[in-house]
Scaffold this active site. Structure first.
Site, PDB file in Angstrom:
ATOM      1  N   LYS A  67      42.569  38.079  17.604  1.00 25.94           N
ATOM      2  CA  LYS A  67      42.422  36.749  18.179  1.00 25.94           C
ATOM      3  C   LYS A  67      42.714  35.739  17.091  1.00 25.94           C
ATOM      4  CE  LYS A  67      38.503  34.488  19.021  1.00 25.94           C
ATOM      5  NZ  LYS A  67      37.268  33.989  19.673  1.00 25.94           N
ATOM      6  N   HIS A 137      29.817  22.651  25.118  1.00 21.65           N
ATOM      7  CA  HIS A 137      30.613  23.312  26.151  1.00 21.65           C
ATOM      8  C   HIS A 137      30.101  24.710  26.482  1.00 21.65           C
ATOM      9  CE1 HIS A 137      34.119  24.608  28.425  1.00 21.65           C
ATOM     10  NE2 HIS A 137      34.265  25.620  27.597  1.00 21.65           N
ATOM     11  N   GLN A 138      29.742  25.488  25.453  1.00 18.92           N
ATOM     12  CA  GLN A 138      29.367  26.883  25.694  1.00 18.92           C
ATOM     13  C   GLN A 138      27.958  27.047  26.247  1.00 18.92           C
ATOM     14  OE1 GLN A 138      30.235  29.971  22.952  1.00 18.92           O
ATOM     15  NE2 GLN A 138      32.199  29.132  22.332  1.00 18.92           N
ATOM     16  N   GLY A 220      25.467  30.372  17.190  1.00 20.42           N
ATOM     17  CA  GLY A 220      26.378  29.361  16.670  1.00 20.42           C
ATOM     18  C   GLY A 220      26.885  29.589  15.259  1.00 20.42           C
TER      19      GLY A 220
END
Length: 321
Positions: A67, A137-138, A220
């Site tokens: 990724k 957002h998450q 995080g």
């Protein structure tokens, strides 16, 4: 080569499928049949961006790839997601490119799946209050995935910028749960499960704010210097992670290890709990903490699954390469 664009992911990949893929990946990692390669993550000196690569190989699933992507904090002003990523899969037998897959939604789904896996295997069965630290957002993905694992009856939340708490309130409403904005002290006093999903470089939660029996999923911290919880909290908890090497170098455990409060040998793999080689939670009073650093194999697993779904439904785009 199969191409699955970002815009097609939502119609193909479910949170349930992501959970199954990530749980299986953690188990394979603990069996040593899958392994991650060293992470590259750098500030590029442009647009305040962090950019890097995560990659690995799962011998059982024959998932090989990487990724590529990172974090562009100015993207929101452009109407774009701050986190940008793409997954490339390769044929493990030949090395040829196999698939190109949009990675933005998949990253959110696999990150939420990881914390949900930790809740399934480590949180108390009677957990009733979910605490959310962070409203970016998450956070909505995290809340939905968590609520699939326990029968919560309330969500409490805190965010550095209170005006963003509407995201948590709205998501709780979608799930039919009441939401309460609280202080960090009150969050620790009420919550049975706490998810931290911020980009903080300073500890937010303190050791004294967490009561016995709590499960924390710290999601995080994935870069050197980031920190969501006080290092002393890890000494009160039984610590689990996706990959120990990442946890102690770029994850939440980096600070406790650097301070001499925690040894690498004190950190256990969540995959060992899944496989039954570690007992996981030992008592209702134990504090458990999952340090979710995010590994490349998670990305490969969910990308491979979405390619499988796209091909099965006849919507995969095939191009010569």
């Amino acid at each position: 080569m199969t191409v699955v664009p970002e815009g097609d992911i939502a119609g193909l990949m479910s949170a349930e499928a992501a959970f199954e893929a990530v749980e299986a990946t953690f188990a394979a990692m603990s069996r040593r049949s899958a392994y991650n390669f060293p992470v590259i993550r750098e500030a590029i000196g442009h647009a305040d961006a962090l950019y890097g690569f995560k990659s690995g190989f799962d011998r059982d699933a024959l998932a090989l790839g990487l990724k590529s992507g990172g974090y562009w904090p100015g993207n929101a002003a452009r109407g774009l997601t701050n986190h940008q990523s793409t997954v490339i899969l390769f044929d493990a037998d030949t090395g040829r490119v196999k698939a190109l897959v949009g990675g933005n939604l998949l990253t959110a789904l696999r990150t939420a799946a990881a914390s949900a896996v930790s809740i399934k295997h480590l949180a108390r069965p009677d957990a009733k209050v979910l605490g959310m630290v962070g409203a970016g957002h998450q956070s909505a993905f995290q809340m939905r995935a968590a609520c699939a694992q326990r029968d919560f009856d309330k969500v409490v939340g805190w965010n550095l910028h209170p005006e963003m708490l509407s995201r948590l309130s709205d998501t709780a409403g979608e799930l039919g749960l009441p939401f309460e904005a609280v202080s960090l002290d009150e969050l620790g006093a009420q919550a049975d499960v706490i998810i931290t999903i911020t980009s903080s470089f300073d500890p937010i939660l303190k050791a004294g704010q967490i009561r016995p029996g709590t499960h924390l999923a710290c999601m995080g911290t994935d870069t050197r210097g980031k920190q969501e919880v006080e290092a002393a909290l890890l000494t009160r908890a039984t610590v689990f992670t996706d990959e120990i090497a990442q946890s102690v170098s770029i994850g939440e455990a980096q600070h406790a290890v650097a301070a001499g409060l925690l040894a690498e040998s004190d950190v256990a793999e969540i995959g060992a709990v899944i496989n039954g080689t570690h007992p996981g939670r030992r008592s209702a009073e134990e504090i458990t903490l999952f340090d979710g650093t995010g590994v490349g194999l998670q990305d490969l697993a969910v990308a491979a699954k979405v390619v499988e779904l796209a091909e099965a439904r006849g919507v995969a785009q095939k191009i010569p390469f």
